[in-house]
Design an enzyme around this catalytic site. Sequence first.
Site, PDB file in Angstrom:
ATOM      1  CD  GLU A  54     -54.548  -6.370 -10.354  1.00 17.47           C
ATOM      2  OE1 GLU A  54     -54.199  -7.189  -9.489  1.00 17.47           O
ATOM      3  OE2 GLU A  54     -54.842  -6.668 -11.521  1.00 17.47           O
ATOM      4  CG  ASP A 114     -52.452  -9.911 -15.702  1.00 15.58           C
ATOM      5  OD1 ASP A 114     -51.505 -10.587 -15.265  1.00 15.58           O
ATOM      6  OD2 ASP A 114     -53.484  -9.678 -15.048  1.00 15.58           O
ATOM      7  CD  GLU A 145     -54.663 -14.901 -13.179  1.00 16.40           C
ATOM      8  OE1 GLU A 145     -53.498 -14.717 -12.764  1.00 16.40           O
ATOM      9  OE2 GLU A 145     -55.543 -14.018 -13.136  1.00 16.40           O
TER      10      GLU A 145
HETATM   11  C1  BDP Z   1     -53.432 -10.853 -12.108  1.00 16.98           C
HETATM   12  C2  BDP Z   1     -54.205 -11.747 -11.192  1.00 16.98           C
HETATM   13  C3  BDP Z   1     -54.326 -11.195  -9.803  1.00 16.98           C
HETATM   14  C4  BDP Z   1     -52.945 -10.832  -9.291  1.00 16.98           C
HETATM   15  C5  BDP Z   1     -52.292  -9.870 -10.241  1.00 16.98           C
HETATM   16  C6  BDP Z   1     -50.860  -9.537  -9.861  1.00 16.98           C
HETATM   17  O1  BDP Z   1     -55.488 -11.944 -11.744  1.00 16.98           O
HETATM   18  O2  BDP Z   1     -54.938 -12.162  -8.998  1.00 16.98           O
HETATM   19  O3  BDP Z   1     -53.025 -10.282  -8.016  1.00 16.98           O
HETATM   20  O4  BDP Z   1     -52.230 -10.445 -11.522  1.00 16.98           O
HETATM   21  O5  BDP Z   1     -49.975 -10.059 -10.531  1.00 16.98           O
HETATM   22  O6  BDP Z   1     -53.109 -11.588 -13.249  1.00 16.98           O
HETATM   23  O7  BDP Z   1     -50.623  -8.773  -8.958  1.00 16.98           O
END
Ligand code: BDP
Length: 676
Positions: free
Chosen positions: A269, A342, A370
């Site tokens: 990401e 996720d 989340e």
């Molecule tokens: C996702 C979240 C994000 C996190 C990412 C992570 O939306 O904010 O940074 O995981 O785990 O679920 O790195």
Amino acid sequence: MKKLLSLFLLLSCLLGPVSAEDGSRLWLRQSTDAHAQITTPRQSPTLNIAVRELKQAWKGLPVTLVLKKDKQLSSEGFRIRQVNGKLTVTSPSETGLLYAAYHLIRLQEMQNFGKPSETDQEITENPAYDLRILNHWDNLDRSIERGYAGKSLWNWEELPGTLSDRYEAYARANASIGINATVLNNVNASSKILSAEYLEKVKALADIFRPYGIKVYLSINFASPMQLGGLSTADPLDKDVIAWWKQKAKEIYRTIPDFGGFLVKANSEGQPGPCDFNRTHAEGANMLADALKPYKGIVMWRAFVYSPTDADRAKQAYLEFQPLDGQFRDNVIVQIKNGPVDFQPREPYSPLFGAMPRTPQMVEFQITQEYLGFSNHLAYLAPMWEEFFDFVKPSSLKAIAGVANIGTDTNWCGHPFAQANWYAFGRMAWNPSLTSGTIAEEWLKQTFFDASNPKHAPIAYEIHNMMMESREAVVDYMMPLGLHHLFAWGHHYGPEPWCDVPGARPDWMPSYYHKADKQGIGFDRSHTGSNATAQYPDSLCRLYDDIRTCPDEYLLWFHHAPWQHTMQSGRTLWDELCYRYDHGVQQVRSFQKKWDLAENYIDAERFKDVQSRLKIQARDAVWWKDACLLYFQEFSGMRAPYEVERPIHELDDLKQVKLPIDNHECPTPKMLNERR
Ligand code: BDP
């Protein structure tokens, strides 16, 4: 009348003020009028805490704390023996004795132990993992990524000079449930955390946490040598980069001698990582591990990556990491989210577990909700973690991490019941074979209900049931039958199965996951599709791969099933989908009723708080159900079964709903009321 009033005033003075139940005391609400005799081998910060806790709360037999090596006890383990009207508590470490103190107090609250009539009891406890760690996704500006309980506890601006009382209260709460480590900052890390200025602040926190047996870890930014050190590269094989990290490690350990190590999100990401320099994850992790090795520090290297090694995101982490098995240093642990995508309300377990036999692995659970309604929805998560342990043997893991749900809110976690998830994480990290039901009972008895009051039993039973059903209810009204990632574009709170943002990553779009069309719905991950099923061990692969044997709860995760497909219930897929969404809504309604039963037994503050959050949850559940069923109906063309509640929204109206929140905010009731 006057007389009556003065009598009342006198009485209230004698009884003391009714303590407001604002949730700030968590599960540590035991009375402080105990007077047990406690003997300790010596004075020390940790032992003083153990003695203080017992003196305040323990009402049972005299206790003697003994520091002693014992072949059956790991360094933090303990044994409690009752002999001749006395309790002897032994452990090889002071922290073990502290854990024993909290254990005794917990048992007392549960009314299970310590009554003089019970003789010759013995308890031996050893934690399942040496590392039981919280991951805070806290930013240095005190916002919390995916945090819904206020701001970050860490007041970086005031540290190290001003120390909030909350720091010690936080350490105490963690120690009381066996959590022994914490990563202070977000995995999307700012390199500033490693500056000399911030290390002093980190040290101040580490000093407060130490007596409670808690070690501090930091998330690092892989490009720190460039961003902080002014180097032209962060290539893990570059000698200047290696020297920079060695020097940094030296500086950290000079400041914090028992510093735990690093947590790393790399090449995920948008975060920098070794792959930017054509190096592997192993090469990146090992370079850091070498720098920390002289000080016994460790690296927790996250496997949450999804660069397009395959068109199916669920396969990507496995494809990237599995070939690296055996290449990591022994002080690296690969940290893997419980599921392959996720933190969805339900995922099958990630097949990467067990696929790297020569690499220490740890699981990452998400305690913050989340994807389960933030701090507005009641969702007790221990059943989800228990489900994970049905597939992944606890002993195959080296450690356990949980993404924290803690913030500056008075009650720490936003929703009063979200505290149960912090509690359950600690208890399961200590002993993953504890059942979610036992943990819920423990928590309820320490927070809401009095185990010694027989009147509380029937209502506690109802609330316990509510907790146990709550996560499945969320699955049902959000994403039943293996559906996943139907969330809105701008936030992960509400539904947008129709979401289509031109130019956005396809695997961030709900339609990538649900693939609804005229024929059916679901992601074909069987051998006729992405073949993700092949990443699982043979027996599971066969089970999941065949649409006739794939369990209903994973059906649409692994198959694109026809709308007319016959489910295990005998219903068609479409009917089953309708029933599940409806069931989720009905469950929340039943939670509302159950909760109302509790009104006369608990304090008004927490009662009202939960009651009003359940109202939000009930409305949200209908929102989810209507949005998903109305949208999917456009593909199925089928009518909802007669028994299922009819929609109260128009699909077009729901498509207009936008919540003005970002990724560290919980929508307020006002915002939610205005959505329609
Ligand atoms: C996702 C979240 C994000 C996190 C990412 C992570 O939306 O904010 O940074 O995981 O785990 O679920 O790195």
